[in-house]
Design an enzyme around this catalytic site. Structure first.
Site, PDB file in Angstrom:
ATOM      1  CG  ASP A  69      78.877  41.085  11.640  1.00 15.42           C
ATOM      2  OD1 ASP A  69      77.687  41.236  11.292  1.00 15.42           O
ATOM      3  OD2 ASP A  69      79.277  41.275  12.808  1.00 15.42           O
TER       4      ASP A  69
ATOM      5  CG  ASP B   6      75.345  45.915  14.120  1.00 13.92           C
ATOM      6  OD1 ASP B   6      75.191  47.001  14.690  1.00 13.92           O
ATOM      7  OD2 ASP B   6      74.793  45.619  13.042  1.00 13.92           O
TER       8      ASP B   6
ATOM      9  CG  ASP C 265      80.081  40.082  16.447  1.00 13.06           C
ATOM     10  OD1 ASP C 265      79.527  40.472  17.493  1.00 13.06           O
ATOM     11  OD2 ASP C 265      79.543  40.195  15.331  1.00 13.06           O
TER      12      ASP C 265
END
EC number: 3.6.1.-
Length: 272
Positions: A8, A10, A212
């Site tokens: 991922d 961001d 996240d």
């Protein structure tokens, strides 16, 4: 040894200032030296990710739009999935009880109805920018995904409205606490990674992934080794309690973990 690593962007690879750290870039290069294939799995647009890859001179597969597109290292489209036009039309034209801003994505870019300069801060690294248009005039058959950005509590209420209106005909997920996404049914990073791994002749057990947010859930739980960021959404940690939690993105925790994994693969890892 993993043969495919999915990241991922961001809150994971990117630091809070939305830049890639030097340690992170060096570690990604080490993975490539070990013949480990890289893929960036993100909600960001492929046009933006191509710019980022060019800036860092990195070869990687791209899973963009939270799984709506997969592109090869050479830039060829390997997979696409758009919103059902009827669903896109409903979301675009219904009057939702929300203060959140609407953002529409297709192969031509990112579109919204009015300027929101604060949102551009997340794109300082690439310079990617929204285009201001009348979103209701965007052809429904060209929509890959629709996002709503705003206060989390307001978005939770909006999600209830969307669920009632759309039922089981679309995927809804929080890609961040302030971003609710409407995606094609069955579309997520995990399903896209399964398509990519099959294309590469790999099994998901040969993959590792880092994330996240709730849009990383399916990806993290489907791979041989899923790693959750220390700054992750609490709901993600709660729903995947069997997965290891590493450090914070501000400390380039992905690089910290991978350096240990490359140098001391048989020793226990600690994020400290």
């Amino acid at each position: 040894m993993a043969r495919l690593a999915a990241f991922d962007m961001d809150g994971t690879l990117l630091m809070p200032n939305h830049h890639l750290g030097h340690e992170t870039l060096a570690t990604l290069a080490r993975l490539r030296e070990r013949d480990i294939t890289l893929t960036f799995a993100t909600g960001r647009h492929v046009l933006e990710m191509r710019h980022i890859l060019g800036a860092i001179s990195m070869d990687a597969f791209l899973i963009t739009g939270n799984g709506t597109r997969i592109h090869s290292q050479e830039g060829d489209m390997l997979h696409r999935q758009d919103l059902d036009p009827a669903i896109a039309d409903r979301v675009l034209h219904q009057a939702w009880d929300t203060r959140a801003s609407m953002h529409v994505f297709n192969d031509n870019g990112w579109f919204t109805g009015s300027a929101i300069p604060a949102l551009l801060q997340a794109h300082v690294y690439s310079g990617f920018h929204y285009q201001i248009v009348d979103v209701k005039r965007i052809p429904a058959h060209q929509v890959t995904k629709i996002c709503f950005c705003g206060d989390h509590d307001d978005l939770i209420r909006l999600r209830i409205q969307l669920n009632e209106a759309l039922g089981e005909r679309a995927n809804l997920c929080f890609s961040a606490v302030d971003c609710l996404e409407v995606l094609p049914l069955g579309c997520n990073k995990g399903s896209a990674l399964a398509v990519l791994s099959d294309h590469l002749g790999l099994s998901l057990t040969e993959c590792m992934a880092f994330g996240d947010a709730m849009n990383d859930r399916e990806m993290l739980e489907s791979v041989g080794r899923g790693l959750i960021m220390g700054n992750a959404m609490p709901q993600l940690i709660a729903e995947l309690p069997h997965l290891s939690v590493i450090g914070h993105c501000r400390n380039q925790a992905v690089s910290h973990f991978l350096t240990h994994w490359l140098d001391n693969p048989h020793l226990p890892y600690s994020p400290e």
